[in-house]
Design a protein around this motif. Structure first.
Motif, short mmCIF file in Angstrom:
data_model
loop_
_atom_site.label_atom_id
_atom_site.label_comp_id
_atom_site.label_asym_id
_atom_site.label_seq_id
_atom_site.Cartn_x
_atom_site.Cartn_y
_atom_site.Cartn_z
N VAL A 142 3.47 -4.72 3.21
CA VAL A 142 4.07 -3.48 3.70
C VAL A 142 3.18 -2.30 3.32
CG1 VAL A 142 5.50 -3.13 1.63
CG2 VAL A 142 6.23 -2.12 3.80
N ILE A 143 3.17 -1.30 4.20
CA ILE A 143 2.53 -0.02 3.90
C ILE A 143 3.63 1.01 3.78
CG2 ILE A 143 0.98 1.80 4.70
CD1 ILE A 143 -0.65 -0.34 6.14
N LEU A 144 3.64 1.71 2.67
CA LEU A 144 4.60 2.78 2.43
C LEU A 144 3.88 4.10 2.74
CD1 LEU A 144 7.27 3.86 1.39
CD2 LEU A 144 6.41 3.55 -0.93
N GLN A 145 4.19 4.68 3.88
CA GLN A 145 3.55 5.92 4.32
C GLN A 145 4.30 7.10 3.72
OE1 GLN A 145 1.31 6.34 7.70
NE2 GLN A 145 0.66 7.88 6.24
N THR A 146 3.61 7.88 2.90
CA THR A 146 4.23 9.04 2.26
C THR A 146 3.78 10.32 2.97
OG1 THR A 146 2.45 9.47 0.67
CG2 THR A 146 4.13 7.82 0.04
N VAL B 288 0.86 -1.17 0.00
CA VAL B 288 0.00 0.00 0.00
C VAL B 288 0.90 1.22 0.00
CG1 VAL B 288 -1.72 1.33 1.30
CG2 VAL B 288 -1.87 -1.16 1.24
N ILE B 289 0.68 2.11 -0.95
CA ILE B 289 1.31 3.42 -0.93
C ILE B 289 0.25 4.35 -0.37
CG2 ILE B 289 2.34 5.27 -2.29
CD1 ILE B 289 3.22 3.07 -4.30
N ALA B 290 0.53 4.92 0.81
CA ALA B 290 -0.49 5.63 1.56
C ALA B 290 -0.17 7.12 1.71
CB ALA B 290 -0.64 5.00 2.95
N ASP B 291 -1.23 7.91 1.82
CA ASP B 291 -1.06 9.34 2.04
C ASP B 291 -0.77 9.63 3.51
OD1 ASP B 291 -3.56 9.47 3.43
OD2 ASP B 291 -4.63 10.02 1.61
N ALA B 292 -0.52 10.89 3.82
CA ALA B 292 -0.13 11.29 5.17
C ALA B 292 -1.24 11.09 6.19
CB ALA B 292 0.33 12.75 5.17
N THR C 262 5.57 12.72 -2.20
CA THR C 262 4.18 12.51 -2.63
C THR C 262 3.93 11.04 -2.94
OG1 THR C 262 4.64 12.86 -4.98
CG2 THR C 262 4.05 14.83 -3.66
N ALA C 263 2.68 10.65 -2.87
CA ALA C 263 2.32 9.27 -3.21
C ALA C 263 2.57 8.99 -4.69
CB ALA C 263 0.86 9.00 -2.86
N THR C 264 2.41 9.99 -5.53
CA THR C 264 2.64 9.79 -6.95
C THR C 264 4.14 9.58 -7.24
OG1 THR C 264 2.53 12.21 -7.19
CG2 THR C 264 0.56 10.94 -7.77
N ALA C 265 4.99 10.32 -6.57
CA ALA C 265 6.44 10.10 -6.73
C ALA C 265 6.82 8.72 -6.22
CB ALA C 265 7.23 11.19 -6.01
N ALA C 266 6.23 8.31 -5.10
CA ALA C 266 6.51 6.97 -4.55
C ALA C 266 6.04 5.90 -5.52
CB ALA C 266 5.84 6.81 -3.20
N ARG D 177 -2.75 15.26 -0.53
CA ARG D 177 -4.02 15.23 -1.27
C ARG D 177 -4.88 14.08 -0.75
NH1 ARG D 177 -1.52 15.11 -7.20
NH2 ARG D 177 0.02 13.90 -6.03
N LEU D 178 -6.17 14.36 -0.56
CA LEU D 178 -7.08 13.35 -0.05
C LEU D 178 -7.21 12.20 -1.05
CD1 LEU D 178 -9.90 15.59 1.45
CD2 LEU D 178 -7.94 14.55 2.62
N TYR D 179 -7.36 11.00 -0.53
CA TYR D 179 -7.50 9.76 -1.31
C TYR D 179 -6.23 9.41 -2.08
CZ TYR D 179 -12.34 10.09 0.09
OH TYR D 179 -13.48 10.18 0.83
N GLY D 180 -5.09 9.84 -1.57
CA GLY D 180 -3.81 9.52 -2.21
C GLY D 180 -3.28 8.18 -1.74
#
Length: 143
Positions: free
Chosen positions: A121-125, A27-31, A49-53, A129-132
């Protein structure tokens, strides 16, 4: 330092990605995402950012071809057909960077949380932005 790798792929993240097996999820997750309360293993990329990740992860991670939706995002609460700008950007990145581009699917918020609890794994970025949030199922590298 290693050559040819996106510098966002930290040692901890590279280890997690290499340790994942076919069918495992990341999971690539937002803040705002409750990563530490939902995840068994969390790798942090604060300020990214989640997009860069996502771009960095797709440089080395193949998507699963044995499932209909190897990439899923969290649906907007109360409007599941809405596509937030960050999700539209996710789709563009998957189209351009994935080894096999796919249409991203959606999961209801609580179903997304449940799947994240089962993720490798969860990748916390630091995505604000909401719903990232995006879940990817790891595929195999063919011969």
């Amino acid at each position: 330092m290693l050559r040819g790798l996106n510098p966002l792929l930290s040692p901890d993240l590279l280890h997690a990605l290499a340790a994942m097996g076919h069918g495992n999820d990341i999971v690539i997750a937002d803040a705002n995402f409750p990563a530490h309360s939902n995840g068994q293993r969390v790798v942090r990329l604060d300020g990214v950012t989640a997009t860069a990740a996502l771009e960095a992860v797709l440089q080395v991670l193949p998507l699963d071809t044995f499932v209909p939706e190897p990439a899923l995002t969290m649906q907007v609460v109360g409007n599941p057909s809405e596509v937030p700008p960050v999700v539209a950007e996710f789709q563009k990145i998957v189209d351009e960077r994935a080894d096999i581009p796919v249409k991203i699917g959606g999961l209801e918020r609580h179903a997304f949380y449940q799947r994240s609890r089962e993720a490798f794994v969860i990748l916390q970025t630091g995505e604000t932005r909401l719903y990232g949030n995006i879940l990817l199922k790891k595929g195999v590298i063919g011969s």
